[in-house]
Design an enzyme around this catalytic site. Structure first.
Site, PDB file in Angstrom:
ATOM      1  N   SER A  37       0.810  -1.222   0.000  1.00 13.67           N
ATOM      2  CA  SER A  37       0.000   0.000   0.000  1.00 13.67           C
ATOM      3  C   SER A  37       0.841   1.268   0.000  1.00 13.67           C
ATOM      4  O   SER A  37       0.414   2.303  -0.514  1.00 13.67           O
ATOM      5  CB  SER A  37      -0.947  -0.007   1.200  1.00 13.67           C
TER       6      SER A  37
ATOM      7  N   ALA B  46      -4.654  -3.435   1.564  1.00 21.34           N
ATOM      8  CA  ALA B  46      -5.123  -3.885   2.880  1.00 21.34           C
ATOM      9  C   ALA B  46      -3.959  -3.789   3.854  1.00 21.34           C
ATOM     10  O   ALA B  46      -2.936  -4.437   3.659  1.00 21.34           O
ATOM     11  CB  ALA B  46      -5.653  -5.310   2.812  1.00 21.34           C
TER      12      ALA B  46
ATOM     13  N   GLU C 176       3.308   1.881  -1.773  1.00 18.90           N
ATOM     14  CA  GLU C 176       3.678   2.193  -3.157  1.00 18.90           C
ATOM     15  C   GLU C 176       2.496   2.621  -4.028  1.00 18.90           C
ATOM     16  O   GLU C 176       2.681   2.986  -5.194  1.00 18.90           O
ATOM     17  CB  GLU C 176       4.374   0.994  -3.797  1.00 18.90           C
TER      18      GLU C 176
ATOM     19  N   HIS D 104       4.477   0.234  12.434  1.00 18.05           N
ATOM     20  CA  HIS D 104       4.540   0.182  10.970  1.00 18.05           C
ATOM     21  C   HIS D 104       3.172   0.465  10.341  1.00 18.05           C
ATOM     22  O   HIS D 104       3.075   1.174   9.333  1.00 18.05           O
ATOM     23  CB  HIS D 104       5.069  -1.191  10.537  1.00 18.05           C
TER      24      HIS D 104
END
Length: 158
Positions: free
Chosen positions: A61, A85, A63, A93
């Site tokens: 996600s 997701a 990117e 993180h």
């Protein structure tokens, strides 16, 4: 006073790109399936030979914004749907990825003038993600509807 709204009546002229994260692909593939079903039912050709739909896969996600930006800037698409997701773990993180993905996607939409649909699930558990990707309903369908409405609305405003 004019009321300007997007419609779902004639979506057959829209060009759509989907940018999808491979990470958590058990979930993102289900979102993609729901998205494709909705697009197909609203007149978008989703076949392998389609000239209305392209799909780009990214690692995760985080990117999504950079490829969405590249696709939005090339002028070939009326709308871009992002699918991802991010499931909370034991480290911060999750917060970093969700924050940067959401800010990045919003920035791309504002800077390019192309609607970028935020289709990133952010859940605490895998079960919650599964519930949003097909067990109870499939948010991929909703993201596709948002894309169709925004694509239509942008054409109406122009």
């Amino acid at each position: 006073m004019a009321t300007i709204e997007g419609t779902f009546v004639n979506s057959s002229s829209l060009r759509v790109a989907i940018v999808i994260a491979r990470f958590n692909d058990l979930i993102t593939n289900k979102l993609l399936s729901g998205c494709m079903d909705c697009l197909s039912r609203h007149g978008i050709d989703v076949s392998e030979s389609s000239n209305q739909l392209d799909i780009a896969w990214v690692p995760g996600s985080f990117e999504l914004p950079i490829i969405s930006q590249k696709l939005a800037r090339n002028g070939n698409y009326d709308v871009v749907i992002t699918l991802g997701a991010v499931i909370r773990g034991d480290t911060p993180h999750f917060d970093v990825v969700v924050s940067e993905a959401s800010k990045g996607i919003a920035t791309v939409s504002r800077e390019t003038g192309v609607p970028i649909i935020f289709g990133v699930l952010t859940t605490d558990t895998m079960q919650q993600a599964l519930e949003r990707a097909g067990i109870k309903n499939n948010l991929g369908w909703s993201y596709a509807l948002q894309a169709l409405e925004m694509g239509s609305l942008m054409k109406a405003v122009n």
